[in-house]
Motif scaffolding. Sequence first.
Motif, short mmCIF file in Angstrom:
data_model
loop_
_atom_site.label_atom_id
_atom_site.label_comp_id
_atom_site.label_asym_id
_atom_site.label_seq_id
_atom_site.Cartn_x
_atom_site.Cartn_y
_atom_site.Cartn_z
N LEU A 136 0.81 -1.20 0.00
CA LEU A 136 0.00 0.00 0.00
C LEU A 136 0.86 1.26 0.00
CD1 LEU A 136 -2.89 -0.85 2.51
CD2 LEU A 136 -2.82 -1.13 0.02
N SER A 137 0.25 2.36 -0.44
CA SER A 137 0.94 3.66 -0.49
C SER A 137 1.28 4.17 0.91
CB SER A 137 0.06 4.69 -1.19
OG SER A 137 0.09 4.54 -2.57
N GLY A 138 2.31 5.01 0.94
CA GLY A 138 2.63 5.77 2.14
C GLY A 138 2.25 7.22 1.92
N GLU A 139 2.98 8.12 2.52
CA GLU A 139 2.63 9.55 2.45
C GLU A 139 3.65 10.39 1.69
OE1 GLU A 139 2.07 10.83 6.45
OE2 GLU A 139 0.26 9.59 6.77
N ALA A 140 4.80 9.83 1.35
CA ALA A 140 5.87 10.63 0.75
C ALA A 140 5.62 10.91 -0.73
CB ALA A 140 7.21 9.92 0.91
N ALA A 141 5.96 12.08 -1.16
CA ALA A 141 5.94 12.39 -2.59
C ALA A 141 7.11 11.65 -3.24
CB ALA A 141 6.08 13.89 -2.81
N PRO A 142 6.88 11.00 -4.39
CA PRO A 142 7.95 10.22 -5.02
C PRO A 142 9.23 11.02 -5.26
CG PRO A 142 5.86 9.80 -6.09
CD PRO A 142 5.63 10.92 -5.13
N GLY B 188 2.53 -5.01 -7.51
CA GLY B 188 2.38 -3.57 -7.44
C GLY B 188 3.03 -3.01 -6.20
N GLN B 189 3.34 -1.73 -6.24
CA GLN B 189 3.90 -1.03 -5.09
C GLN B 189 3.96 0.46 -5.39
OE1 GLN B 189 8.00 -2.61 -4.87
NE2 GLN B 189 8.68 -0.65 -5.69
N PRO B 190 4.12 1.28 -4.36
CA PRO B 190 4.46 2.68 -4.58
C PRO B 190 5.98 2.80 -4.73
CG PRO B 190 4.15 2.27 -2.25
CD PRO B 190 3.87 0.96 -2.95
N SER B 191 6.45 3.99 -4.99
CA SER B 191 7.89 4.23 -4.99
C SER B 191 8.43 3.94 -3.59
CB SER B 191 8.20 5.67 -5.37
OG SER B 191 7.80 5.94 -6.69
N LEU B 192 9.63 3.34 -3.51
CA LEU B 192 10.23 2.97 -2.23
C LEU B 192 11.68 3.42 -2.18
CD1 LEU B 192 9.02 -0.75 -1.83
CD2 LEU B 192 8.05 1.27 -0.73
N LEU B 193 12.08 3.91 -1.03
CA LEU B 193 13.49 4.18 -0.75
C LEU B 193 13.99 3.11 0.20
CD1 LEU B 193 16.12 5.82 -0.68
CD2 LEU B 193 15.08 7.31 1.05
N HIS C 257 14.79 -2.14 6.00
CA HIS C 257 15.58 -0.98 5.56
C HIS C 257 14.79 -0.04 4.66
CE1 HIS C 257 19.81 -2.86 6.41
NE2 HIS C 257 19.06 -2.74 7.49
N ILE C 258 13.46 -0.22 4.58
CA ILE C 258 12.64 0.72 3.81
C ILE C 258 12.54 2.02 4.59
CG2 ILE C 258 10.31 1.18 2.94
CD1 ILE C 258 10.04 -1.82 2.40
N ARG C 259 13.05 3.09 4.01
CA ARG C 259 13.12 4.38 4.70
C ARG C 259 12.09 5.37 4.21
NH1 ARG C 259 18.98 4.78 3.91
NH2 ARG C 259 18.53 6.79 2.94
N GLY C 260 11.46 5.07 3.08
CA GLY C 260 10.45 5.98 2.56
C GLY C 260 9.48 5.26 1.66
N ILE C 261 8.18 5.57 1.80
CA ILE C 261 7.13 4.93 1.01
C ILE C 261 6.34 6.02 0.29
CG2 ILE C 261 5.12 3.40 1.06
CD1 ILE C 261 6.14 2.32 3.74
N GLY C 262 6.32 5.95 -1.03
CA GLY C 262 5.64 6.96 -1.82
C GLY C 262 4.13 6.87 -1.74
N ASN C 263 3.48 7.92 -2.22
CA ASN C 263 2.01 7.97 -2.23
C ASN C 263 1.46 7.61 -3.60
OD1 ASN C 263 2.63 10.20 -3.79
ND2 ASN C 263 1.91 11.72 -2.30
N ASP C 264 2.25 6.85 -4.38
CA ASP C 264 1.92 6.63 -5.79
C ASP C 264 1.75 5.14 -6.13
OD1 ASP C 264 4.60 6.12 -5.29
OD2 ASP C 264 5.29 6.84 -7.24
N LEU C 265 1.06 4.40 -5.28
CA LEU C 265 0.84 2.99 -5.56
C LEU C 265 0.34 2.77 -6.99
CD1 LEU C 265 0.32 -0.05 -4.91
CD2 LEU C 265 -1.91 0.65 -4.01
#
Length: 473
Positions: free
Chosen positions: A360-366, A457-462, A428-436
């Motif tokens: 699922l999406s997170g809150e970060a802008a890609p 599927g996934q959102p952008s991930l750091l 080690h996932i440090r950021g989850i995008g809002n763009d699933l």
Amino acid sequence: MSIDTFRPFETNLDQDQALDMLREAVAGADDGELFLERRKSEVISFDDGRIKTASFDASEGFGLRAVRGETAGYAHSTTIDEHALKRAVSTARLAVGDGGGTLADGPAGTNTRLYSDEDPMLQATFPAKIDLLKEIDAFARALDPRVVQVSATVAASLQEVVILRPEGTLVTDVRPMSRLNISVIVEENGRRESGGTGGGGRAGLIGLIGRDHWEPVAREALRIALVNLDAEPAPAGVMDVVLGPGWPGILLHEAIGHGLEGDFNRKGSSAFAGLMGQQIAAKGVTVLDDGTIPDRRGSITVDDEGTPSGKNTLIEDGVLVGYMQDRQNARLMGVAPTGNGRRESYAHAPMPRMTNTYMLSGEAAPESLVADLKDGIYAVGFGGGQVDITNGKFVFSCTEAYRVKNGVVGAPVKGATLIGDGATALKHIRGIGNDLALDPGIGNCGKAGQWVPVGVGQPSLLIGGLTVGGAAA
């Protein structure tokens, strides 16, 4: 009453007689079913200016299974008649032995339909499909003088299944599938590179063969090829990586998804075995396996044991909360089936398999994830990969990736591979995008020699600290 009075297809079996023989096969067993299948498929490929493949295949048969404890007896035949079924009963009963099991309750029914039962192969004539592929070839070549080869494939199939269960329940499903793929090869100054894309799902060909669909697909295939034409050798070393949305979820599917299938965990061979209820991923990571999305490639109205498909949460806010289960593993683990009992065909026994697996999406802008990348790789396209289920270690090759320094996306890189293990990568996932985003409908999954269509599927991930294999930096 005979099975030929039921959709989706006719057989030479009488239903009451088939049910009696099925009950004989599972007497003293814990579970079992009679799985009947008819399948037909068509593939037409246009490559380098000519028809390369034009095939039509049709098959039918049945598989009979009797399950007792951890043992399953399975027999199958391409002939659907009383004589073949009697022989199958004798074979399947070998797993039951003296019996003593209690037959499990059958699955609950469903009136939900996730896709049409229309045959996609009949939605365009054979000459029309040939003309379409020729048109795609001409269009792609006209886009850029560097295009030296074009390949285009249109494929469609229809699978019809009947599942007869010992309690007398008869479950039917008609499963269409269609797909269009385009790839191009470009050449400049003696260097050749390729790019390809495509997609489809459990729907007709109509949506794929329209010019408004295939023209952007052809342009995207060319764009990827041209990116690779300018690519530099990939760096090597441990670095942070940003994964793009959609198809890069194949890494999630392979490195994590297989490890959350019930059989691996029941046997203790998964890297995630025994970790139920524990924090196995970074906060904010929620992963689902969802076979209920209409028309998606990995969706199934019912699984191949007759259990309705489900929307199952596997990881919630980083905590392991569920595994994917077929009936046998669910019973042995004392949990409910999740609608993930799948098989390649009537010649294969079912096992726990993924459907559409996504985060699922997170809150970060890609763009903020890329901006946080000091020295790493931005990977947006993936090819093949390998994973070891016992430890989650994976190796994936990138088909489109870029070097990033101080948050600035630089030159494309060629030959990059991502190396790591699923359990560590999750933490080690440090950021989850809002763009699933879900993949365009191109996935096939292999397990124990069986292949089934899936979605990812996934959102952008750091992700921090992945090993990037490539040329020396």
